[in-house]
Scaffold this motif. Structure first.
Motif, short mmCIF file in Angstrom:
data_model
loop_
_atom_site.label_atom_id
_atom_site.label_comp_id
_atom_site.label_asym_id
_atom_site.label_seq_id
_atom_site.Cartn_x
_atom_site.Cartn_y
_atom_site.Cartn_z
N GLU A 1 0.87 -1.17 0.00
CA GLU A 1 0.00 0.00 0.00
C GLU A 1 0.91 1.23 0.00
N LEU A 2 1.17 1.75 -1.18
CA LEU A 2 2.17 2.79 -1.32
C LEU A 2 1.75 4.10 -0.68
N THR A 3 0.45 4.35 -0.62
CA THR A 3 -0.07 5.61 -0.10
C THR A 3 -1.53 5.44 0.24
N HIS A 4 -2.04 6.28 1.12
CA HIS A 4 -3.48 6.33 1.36
C HIS A 4 -4.13 7.48 0.60
N GLY B 1 -5.12 3.41 -1.06
CA GLY B 1 -5.14 4.61 -1.85
C GLY B 1 -4.98 4.39 -3.36
N GLU B 2 -4.57 5.44 -3.98
CA GLU B 2 -4.29 5.40 -5.41
C GLU B 2 -2.78 5.48 -5.61
N PRO B 3 -2.16 4.38 -6.08
CA PRO B 3 -0.70 4.37 -6.22
C PRO B 3 -0.19 5.41 -7.21
N ALA B 4 -1.03 5.82 -8.16
CA ALA B 4 -0.60 6.85 -9.10
C ALA B 4 -0.41 8.20 -8.43
N SER B 5 -0.85 8.33 -7.17
CA SER B 5 -0.59 9.56 -6.42
C SER B 5 0.89 9.71 -6.08
#
Length: 356
Positions: free
Chosen positions: A4-7, A54-58
């Motif tokens: 989970e790279l980011t929330h 979250g959205e990893p593209a963030s």
């Protein structure tokens, strides 16, 4: 392994599995920290890496993270809403060696999809992204999270998967953890919807065999027996939260007596083999007598510990969805109350994490 790279996420889906206390941007791991975790994961024996959020593209360093994962020898799957993936960025991910994309859809009608996702114009943007994914030849899975408001659209959702050229489709009925637990009375489908969906999936699997693989995740609350959550606690997969916290499953932090170590502080192999949190419900020794003596003991491994915590307030209890469980009455009472009263009138949307 699920990373989970980011929330962070432009959508606000009310069924999001992220915790209600979201990790802030400042607490997210740096690129080199993730790269080190990927190397450790490969050494541990991990073969597949799911890049999520979250959205990893963030993450601005998404391409670099894919490169690092490929250098570690991991098969890479990007789990994305599609928002934030421009044609140029998709080409860069393709050049970096990304193996697969899993695109989420909140519905097949723009108005419904945008209402559920809490993002106006989101459906249209997804369709544009899907066109570029097809043009580049990425293997595609369509991830359709289903609930009361879109389960009747399942035939059209399957047709959308075929239209987009998906090789695989996940018909994933909402699992009630994270934000979905907050919105359970809005999301819970009826038994009639579930029965119709099961029949439809069975028919579609035969009709589209060889063209589209359809995975079906049925709603837990209508089941007679629990699923083998995560293939058994601490046996098959692991999750890394945006701050490096290593979890046996995405909802494990809802079990209050467990504490979790961070991959940037402790070697991943040491956490996997020795961490008390991973040992807590691993195997079968922890099980209550009812589960120990059951002929399904080594099939479902006691079901979901987080679900037992959410419904029975005891992570060590027999999964309440099981028909043999002394807590099954709690599930039936929830279904009767939430499908009858309909007290909740609108979604409680997932909130964005703080910027600092």
């Amino acid at each position: 392994m699920l990373a989970e790279l980011t929330h962070r996420c432009p959508l606000s889906c009310p069924y999001c599995s992220n915790p209600q206390e979201l990790t802030t941007i400042s607490a997210e791991l740096e690129t080199d920290q993730w790269a080190d975790i990927f190397r450790q994961a490969a050494e541990l024996g991990v073969l597949q890496l799911h890049l999520s959020g979250g959205e990893p593209a963030s993450r601005r360093d998404l391409v670099d993270l894919v490169i690092a994962a490929r250098e570690a020898g991991l098969y890479t799957n990007l789990i994305t809403s599609g928002i934030g993936l421009t044609p140029k960025r998709l080409e860069a991910l393709n050049d970096a060696g990304l193996d697969h994309i899993q695109l989420s859809v909140q519905g097949v009608a723009p108005q419904l999809a945008d209402w559920v996702g809490g993002y106006k114009g989101g459906f249209e943007r997804k369709m544009h992204v899907a066109e570029h994914i097809a043009r580049l030849g990425f293997p595609l899975t369509l991830n359709a999270v289903m609930h009361r408001h879109n389960l009747d659209d399942l035939p059209a959702t399957i047709e959308l998967a075929l239209k987009l050229g998906a090789r695989r489709m996940e018909v994933a009925c909402v699992q009630f953890q994270g934000w979905a637990l907050e919105n359970r009375s809005m999301l819970q489908p009826t038994r009639e919807q579930v029965d119709a969906a099961k029949a439809l999936v069975a028919h579609a699997r035969k009709e589209h065999r060889g063209t589209l693989v359809i995975d079906f995740v049925p709603p837990d609350y209508y089941a007679d027996f629990p699923k083998a959550c995560m293939g058994g606690w601490g046996s098959t997969g692991l999750n890394i939260a945006p701050d490096g916290k290593v979890l046996p499953c995405h909802a494990a932090e809802t079990i209050p007596h467990l504490t979790f170590q961070h991959a940037q502080d402790v070697p991943l192999a040491e956490i996997w083999y020795d961490d008390p949190a991973f040992q807590a419900y691993r195997g079968t020794d922890w099980m209550p007598d009812l589960c120990q003596s059951c002929d399904r003991r080594d099939v479902d491994f006691g079901g979901c510990r987080c679900q037992a915590m959410a419904i029975a307030a005891d992570a060590g209890a027999t999964d309440p969805v099981c028909r043999k469980s002394p807590h099954r009455g709690l599930v039936d009472a929830l279904l009767e109350a939430e499908l009858g009263a309909q007290a909740q009138q609108d979604f409680i949307y997932r909130k964005p994490p703080a910027s600092v």
